[in-house]
Design a protein around this motif. Structure first.
Motif, short mmCIF file in Angstrom:
data_model
loop_
_atom_site.label_atom_id
_atom_site.label_comp_id
_atom_site.label_asym_id
_atom_site.label_seq_id
_atom_site.Cartn_x
_atom_site.Cartn_y
_atom_site.Cartn_z
N HIS A 46 0.85 -1.19 0.00
CA HIS A 46 0.00 0.00 0.00
C HIS A 46 0.88 1.24 0.00
N TRP A 47 0.45 2.31 -0.67
CA TRP A 47 1.25 3.54 -0.76
C TRP A 47 1.62 4.10 0.60
N SER A 48 0.78 3.84 1.61
CA SER A 48 1.05 4.39 2.94
C SER A 48 2.29 3.77 3.60
N LEU A 49 2.79 2.67 3.01
CA LEU A 49 4.00 2.01 3.54
C LEU A 49 5.26 2.46 2.80
N GLY A 50 5.12 3.41 1.90
CA GLY A 50 6.22 3.83 1.03
C GLY A 50 7.45 4.36 1.75
N LEU A 51 7.28 4.93 2.93
CA LEU A 51 8.42 5.49 3.65
C LEU A 51 9.43 4.41 4.04
N LEU A 52 8.95 3.21 4.27
CA LEU A 52 9.84 2.11 4.66
C LEU A 52 10.88 1.84 3.58
N ASP A 53 10.47 1.91 2.31
CA ASP A 53 11.41 1.70 1.20
C ASP A 53 12.26 2.94 0.96
N THR A 54 11.64 4.13 1.02
CA THR A 54 12.36 5.37 0.73
C THR A 54 13.52 5.59 1.69
N MET A 55 13.33 5.24 2.96
CA MET A 55 14.40 5.49 3.93
C MET A 55 15.59 4.55 3.74
N LYS A 56 15.43 3.55 2.86
CA LYS A 56 16.55 2.64 2.55
C LYS A 56 17.21 2.99 1.22
N ASP A 57 16.65 3.98 0.52
CA ASP A 57 17.14 4.35 -0.81
C ASP A 57 18.18 5.47 -0.69
N PRO A 58 19.46 5.17 -1.00
CA PRO A 58 20.52 6.17 -0.83
C PRO A 58 20.27 7.49 -1.55
N LYS A 59 19.52 7.47 -2.65
CA LYS A 59 19.31 8.74 -3.38
C LYS A 59 18.36 9.68 -2.63
N TYR A 60 17.62 9.17 -1.65
CA TYR A 60 16.72 10.02 -0.86
C TYR A 60 17.25 10.32 0.55
N VAL A 61 18.19 9.51 1.03
CA VAL A 61 18.69 9.71 2.39
C VAL A 61 19.56 10.98 2.42
N TYR A 62 19.19 11.90 3.28
CA TYR A 62 19.91 13.17 3.41
C TYR A 62 21.00 13.07 4.48
N LYS A 63 20.65 12.49 5.62
CA LYS A 63 21.60 12.21 6.69
C LYS A 63 20.97 11.20 7.63
N ASP A 64 21.80 10.59 8.46
CA ASP A 64 21.24 9.58 9.37
C ASP A 64 22.15 9.38 10.58
N SER A 65 21.64 8.61 11.51
CA SER A 65 22.39 8.21 12.70
C SER A 65 21.97 6.78 13.02
N GLU A 66 22.41 6.28 14.15
CA GLU A 66 22.03 4.92 14.54
C GLU A 66 20.53 4.75 14.68
N ARG A 67 19.85 5.81 15.17
CA ARG A 67 18.42 5.69 15.46
C ARG A 67 17.51 6.46 14.51
N VAL A 68 18.07 7.36 13.71
CA VAL A 68 17.25 8.29 12.93
C VAL A 68 17.73 8.36 11.48
N VAL A 69 16.76 8.50 10.57
CA VAL A 69 17.07 8.71 9.15
C VAL A 69 16.32 9.96 8.69
N VAL A 70 17.02 10.85 7.99
CA VAL A 70 16.38 12.02 7.40
C VAL A 70 16.38 11.81 5.89
N ILE A 71 15.19 11.87 5.31
CA ILE A 71 15.08 11.69 3.85
C ILE A 71 14.49 12.95 3.21
N LYS A 72 14.79 13.10 1.92
CA LYS A 72 14.17 14.16 1.14
C LYS A 72 12.75 13.69 0.84
N ASP A 73 11.78 14.58 1.00
CA ASP A 73 10.40 14.21 0.68
C ASP A 73 10.31 13.99 -0.83
N LYS A 74 9.71 12.87 -1.24
CA LYS A 74 9.58 12.56 -2.67
C LYS A 74 8.68 13.56 -3.39
N TYR A 75 7.73 14.12 -2.67
CA TYR A 75 6.79 15.08 -3.25
C TYR A 75 6.81 16.35 -2.39
#
Length: 196
Positions: free
Chosen positions: A22-51
């Motif tokens: 379902h589209w509502s689960l899309g963040l789970l894949d996006t946060m693993k995609d290096p082209k969207y990851v802006y920065k991260d730490s052990e506990r947190v991931v910052v991604i660029k919003d796709k839209y």
């Protein structure tokens, strides 16, 4: 051998029939995609919003599977404080932008996430009144308010369905001045005057 082939054909057809996520689960894949990851730490991931709905628009997410702000409790305080550290970093990196951080009162995506967004709201992806009101009314709960609620109450209460509908149906109004446009295209044109 024919039995074996039959079985593998059957297996492959059952794989093809698996439902799409379902589209509502899309963040789970996006946060693993290096082209969207802006920065991260052990506990947190910052991604660029796709839209993105503004010139600067990031999502701050926990690596831990926390479904929404309604799953937060006092054990998550240090995680939320780390969210705040990332907000400070983003503000430092975008000194020319007026940046706010917060959560939607009724999240549409699975996995708790915080929006870090500039107030310019200039974006081709900003297409509806609902988009606008979800960031410019009390539907958008500031980060500091969520942090306080968890510190003091240990939980975030849900808003009523009626309040949800009212907030998203509110008349359009500029988030930077008193201008009240007739429609979103006029508002978007007006926003450019604040960023010229």
């Amino acid at each position: 051998m024919s039995k074996r082939n039959y079985k593998s054909n059957n297996e492959s057809s059952s794989l093809a029939k698996q439902p799409k996520k379902h589209w509502s689960l899309g963040l789970l894949d996006t946060m693993k995609d290096p082209k969207y990851v802006y920065k991260d730490s052990e506990r947190v991931v910052v991604i660029k919003d796709k839209y993105p709905k503004a010139k600067v628009h990031y999502l701050v997410l926990p690596r831990e599977q926390i479904s929404s702000i309604f799953s937060l409790n006092k054990t998550h305080l240090s995680l939320l404080e780390e969210f705040g550290t990332f907000v400070k970093d983003i503000r430092q990196e975008h000194k020319d932008a007026d940046i706010v951080a917060g959560f939607h009162a009724v999240p549409s995506m699975h996995l708790m996430h915080m929006h870090v967004i500039s107030k310019d709201m200039i974006s081709d992806c900003l297409k509806t009144k609902t988009h606008w009101n979800s960031f410019t009314t009390k539907f958008f709960i500031p980060y500091e308010e969520i942090l306080e609620r968890i510190r003091n109450d240990g939980a975030v209460k849900r808003i009523s369905d009626e309040t949800h509908k009212q907030l998203l149906a509110m008349p359009l109004k500029c988030n930077q001045c008193e201008f009240v446009p007739k429609n979103l295209p006029i508002l978007k044109q007006h926003l450019l005057t604040h960023n010229s």
